[in-house]
Design a protein around this motif. Structure first.
Motif, mmCIF file in Angstrom:
data_model
loop_
_atom_site.group_PDB
_atom_site.id
_atom_site.type_symbol
_atom_site.label_atom_id
_atom_site.label_comp_id
_atom_site.label_asym_id
_atom_site.label_seq_id
_atom_site.Cartn_x
_atom_site.Cartn_y
_atom_site.Cartn_z
ATOM 1 N N ARG A 82 1.033 -1.019 4.308
ATOM 2 C CA ARG A 82 0.182 -2.289 4.272
ATOM 3 C C ARG A 82 0.446 -3.416 3.204
ATOM 4 N NH1 ARG A 82 -5.827 -1.333 6.252
ATOM 5 N NH2 ARG A 82 -5.826 -3.570 6.206
ATOM 6 N N VAL B 243 0.088 4.261 0.698
ATOM 7 C CA VAL B 243 -0.178 5.023 1.943
ATOM 8 C C VAL B 243 0.380 4.847 3.294
ATOM 9 C CG1 VAL B 243 -2.319 6.218 3.087
ATOM 10 C CG2 VAL B 243 -2.419 5.696 0.719
ATOM 11 N N ASP B 244 0.025 3.493 3.529
ATOM 12 C CA ASP B 244 0.518 3.112 4.831
ATOM 13 C C ASP B 244 1.557 2.019 4.945
ATOM 14 O OD1 ASP B 244 -1.236 0.952 4.093
ATOM 15 O OD2 ASP B 244 -2.748 2.006 5.736
ATOM 16 N N ASP C 12 0.874 -1.341 -0.112
ATOM 17 C CA ASP C 12 -0.135 0.072 0.128
ATOM 18 C C ASP C 12 0.944 1.325 -0.134
ATOM 19 O OD1 ASP C 12 -1.826 2.193 0.838
ATOM 20 O OD2 ASP C 12 -3.081 0.563 1.553
ATOM 21 N N ARG D 237 -7.084 6.069 -2.672
ATOM 22 C CA ARG D 237 -6.987 6.606 -1.261
ATOM 23 C C ARG D 237 -8.290 7.281 -0.962
ATOM 24 N NH1 ARG D 237 -3.483 8.250 2.524
ATOM 25 N NH2 ARG D 237 -3.736 10.653 3.477
ATOM 26 N N GLY E 195 -0.463 10.482 -1.766
ATOM 27 C CA GLY E 195 -0.518 8.895 -1.773
ATOM 28 C C GLY E 195 -1.512 8.429 -2.648
ATOM 29 N N PRO F 95 -7.203 4.885 3.914
ATOM 30 C CA PRO F 95 -6.797 4.453 5.171
ATOM 31 C C PRO F 95 -7.932 3.930 6.294
ATOM 32 C CG PRO F 95 -6.089 6.573 4.516
ATOM 33 C CD PRO F 95 -6.819 6.135 3.414
#
Length: 810
Positions: free
Chosen positions: A231, A228-229, A226, A357, A290, A310
């Motif tokens: 994962r 963004v984070d 991912d 996102r 992101g 998220p």
């Protein structure tokens, strides 16, 4: 490419004549070639005989008049095949595609399969595990453990196997309990944190009762990160077990009881962006840092980087389990088999439906709670020289509670408002529409508004069937079989939420362009039923050219049950029109007519086997399921024509080298499909449907080749060097039901390889292996992005993986 077997003057007789001439020529060539294989050796090489149950009795693979490929458990272990998805590396006629998870897997044989994403749809390829039919495909997508053999039967098999086998059958047989102690332990480790432990143990409980326990734990990190984070998605987190008891009640009677359970918690499956359409700048502006990209244009789906809102995820968890019992009793000259089973399948998957996102569309939920019961009784002759027969009855019952939820997320209103302003050149926004129609402020595309549908579905059916084979003399045989099937289905659909107000109101002509934003119209509650009966049949003529070469001509019909459309849009109203719309609630059954001419040859005194099948299949009322970015639609295509030739081969090249595989050359097309789903560009041009007559269905390659080279070199009396490579080549194909060029996959070459050491007696083995050695980039499915017109997302195959497997037997 031009049609391989185009329509010929003179109809079926001319078509059949051409096939007879072609296969006779092939037979002559093979028989003429056989002396080249019979190279003089002090110890002639002979292939192990493979027996199959393709006709629900034990027969040699080379003698059974059915196009079938068989894969032993030992061969699957050496090839590191862990599930049905990986089985296609070895079976050229089989294609496996999956999208949002196991419950939406598509199995295709000879170009015929059924797309998922609709609880009411059943598969065209029937999956049977230890003789028990799996009513929904998700229940068949468990890990392969402790397998005796997998048989892939090609073409309609409805006479003996029943409904939903119009394209073929995958029959999986697990290893039976034994009265001698034994077992196996298998440990695999690899990159992406792969750890898989498999094992089984068998032995006697008493002089008449034996047991077998088998289990597996499979874990792997995700292969998509991912942005963004950080994962990881598309991981593996599975545990499964099976327990068996075999009771020799008497010399003529045995009882086998099997209980199994699988718990899967994969975080799967994320879709990567393939092409960003004109709405991408709006998506990026709302999603912020992101976002996968900020401008329209191609995207790199194979960066193995994904995007999710998220706090959202991709849950593909399910529970599958059941118990079955098979009683076998030999009367004088007749064997009776009774198989009863009860099974459950539960899944509550949720996913970020917009794969962005930005929280445009909230989590999509398609839950299923399935209960199935089945019962089959068969009687078969077991002591007849000139005539073999089999007769039986079958009953199946299924109950499904399903839930389908989809709605807007926290960013849905901002996104929709920006799209409306773009469509109207700034003249309109949601606040204007709310004032114009007297709607509460902030109500259009509010967070959580959308649709929820609950379905209560039940199906039951019974069948009676029989088949007989008359051995006219030492060369000729005739087989005739019939099956009568009766199906009854009913469903109740309750729409418990449809609270997006823009989707409920009629629009004046001056605002007709706003209709594109009416995503969740009212869906009527409905109760519907479906019933159908069908007679399928098989007729075979077999002839032995020599003791080692035989041919057969097979005519078979197939039946795939129609049913009830269990999707959220099945009964959607036109906004503002209270008239119920039930036109798309049910869909028709599929039927197949197939002509197959086959040749099976043992060459070089048993050193090689070559099996050839030339086929022509006509499928009526093909159940086509397609996604347009907003909803799924089921359409019965008028006709699909499938013609081709398949060649399976297995050759002991030398004492140390074996070469086996298969080739498929086929021409599959819609003979008539005037009402197919339109592409996004066609919809924008005012075409609600398109005519796909003469086009090739999705997932169909004209040419497929699979080949395995297996090398075993003794190094000493206690040590062998082992190496193998498995190659799969497919010509280009489309992955989208609407055949949008954006969904095309180029031809591909997928290579797996391994090398290791083993004990000559099979006591242990250690292998280093690699999958997708050439780092082939393969689109599994490319589809219209949810609520992002002009954009495309894709589910992709895994990247290259490598690891080490150690196996110990006792």
């Amino acid at each position: 490419m031009p049609a391989l077997f185009g329509k010929q003057p003179g109809g079926v007789l001319m078509l059949l004549k051409n096939r007879v001439v072609g296969v006779a020529a092939a037979a002559t060539a093979i028989v003429s070639f056989s002396p080249l294989l019979a190279v003089a050796q002090n110890n002639p090489l002979v292939l192990d005989e493979i027996v199959v149950t393709a006709q629900k009795r034990v027969e040699s693979l080379q003698d059974v008049p059915v196009a079938v490929s068989a894969f032993t458990g030992d061969g699957l272990e050496r090839a590191q095949v862990r599930d049905l998805v990986e089985l296609q590396q070895l079976a050229p006629s089989l294609v496996v595609n999956s999208s949002t998870g196991s419950t939406n897997t598509i199995l295709t044989i000879r170009g015929i399969g059924t797309a998922g994403n609709n609880t009411g749809l059943e598969q065209s390829v029937g999956v049977f595990i230890d003789g028990v039919y799996r009513g929904r495909i998700g229940a068949a997508m468990t890990d392969i453990i402790d397998i005796e053999q997998i048989e892939v039967l090609r073409g309609p098999q409805s006479t003996l196997f029943g409904k939903n086998t119009s394209a073929g059958v995958i029959s999986i047989n697990t290893r039976r309990p034994e009265f001698e102690w034994g077992g196996v332990a298998d440990l695999a480790v690899g990159d992406f944190g792969l750890t898989q432990v498999r094992g089984s143990i068998t032995g006697p409980i008493s002089d008449s009762i034996a047991f077998r326990l088998s289990g597996a734990v499979y874990q792997r990190d995700g292969v998509v990160d991912d942005l963004v984070d950080g994962r990881e998605y598309n991981d593996r987190d599975r545990i499964s077990g099976r327990g068996q008891l075999l009771w020799d009640i008497a010399d003529t009677t045995t009882l086998r009881v099997i209980a199994d359970y699988t718990d899967t918690n994969d975080e799967c499956c994320v879709a990567n962006q393939t092409f960003a359409g004109p709405l991408q700048p709006i998506v990026a502006a709302i999603g912020g840092p992101g976002s996968v990209q900020t401008l329209a244009g191609p995207s790199d789906a194979f960066s193995y980087n994904g995007v999710s809102t998220p706090g959202f995820g991709f849950d593909n968890g399910f529970i599958d389990g059941g118990i079955s019992a098979e009683l076998e009793h030999d009367f004088e000259g007749v064997t009776m088999n009774i198989i009863g089973a009860s099974r459950i399948f539960e899944t509550f998957p949720d996913l970020d439906a917009d794969y962005q996102r930005a929280d445009i569309i909230g989590e999509r939920i398609q839950a299923q709670d399935i209960e199935e019961q089945s019962f089959e009784i068969r009687f078969a002759s077991n002591d007849s020289e000139n005539f073999e027969w089999l007769a039986g009855g079958y009953y199946f019952n299924q109950d499904i509670i399903a839930n389908d939820q989809l709605g807007f997320g926290a960013d849905g209103r901002a996104f929709g408002d920006a799209v409306l302003q773009a469509l109207s050149a700034g003249a309109l926004n949601f606040a204007t529409l709310e004032g114009l129609f007297g709607l509460p402020a902030g109500s259009i595309y509010a967070d959580g508004s959308g649709t929820r549908n609950d379905f209560d579905y039940s199906a039951s059916g019974f069948a009676v069937f029989g088949q007989g084979t008359w051995y006219v003399n030492d060369r000729w045989s005739l087989t005739f079989g019939l099956r009568y099937s009766d199906e009854e289905k009913d469903a109740t659909a309750i729409n418990t939420l449809s609270n997006e107000p823009l989707s409920q109101i009629p629009l004046p002509p001056t605002l007709a362009g706003v209709s594109a934003l009416q995503l969740f119209p009212t869906v009527d509650d409905y109760t519907s039923d479906f019933s159908d009966d069908n007679v399928t049949g098989t007729f075979n003529i077999g002839y032995e050219l020599t003791d080692d070469v035989s041919t057969y001509l097979r005519y078979a019909t197939g039946f795939k049950s129609g049913g009830i459309n269990l999707s959220r849009n099945a009964a959607a109203q036109v906004p503002g029109d209270p008239t119920p719309n039930l036109a798309d609630v049910t869909f028709d059954s599929e039927t197949v007519d197939s002509i197959e001419l086959g040749l099976k040859a043992r060459l070089g005194g048993g050193r090689a086997n070559v099996n050839v099948a030339v086929f022509s299949q006509t499928l009526e009322d093909f159940q086509a399921n397609s996604f347009d970015g907003l909803s799924f639609a089921i359409r019965n295509a008028a006709e699909v024509q499938s013609n081709g030739i398949e060649v399976d081969f297995d050759w002991l090249v030398s004492e140390t080298l074996q070469f086996k595989g298969g080739v498929v050359l086929q021409d599959v097309e819609y003979d008539s499909f005037p009402g197919a789903s339109a592409t996004n560009d066609q919809i924008n041009a005012g075409m609600p449907v398109q005519d796909l007559t003469g086009e090739t269905p999705n997932f169909v390659s004209d040419f497929t080749f699979t080949g395995s080279l297996i090398y075993t070199q003794p190094l000493s009396s206690t040590l062998n060097l082992i190496a193998s490579t498995d190659i799969r080549y497919r010509s280009e194909f489309a992955t989208g039901q609407d055949l949008d060029p954006n969904t095309d996959q180029d031809d591909l070459l997928w290579v797996n390889a391994s090398i290791g050491l083993e004990h000559p007696e099979g006591n242990w083995a250690v292998q280093a292996w690699v999958k997708n050695a050439t780092e082939e980039e393969v689109f599994n499915i490319v589809f219209d992005s949810s609520f992002q017109a002009g954009s495309f997302h894709s589910f992709i195959e895994d990247p290259r993986q490598y690891g080490l497997t150690a196996t110990f037997r006792f």
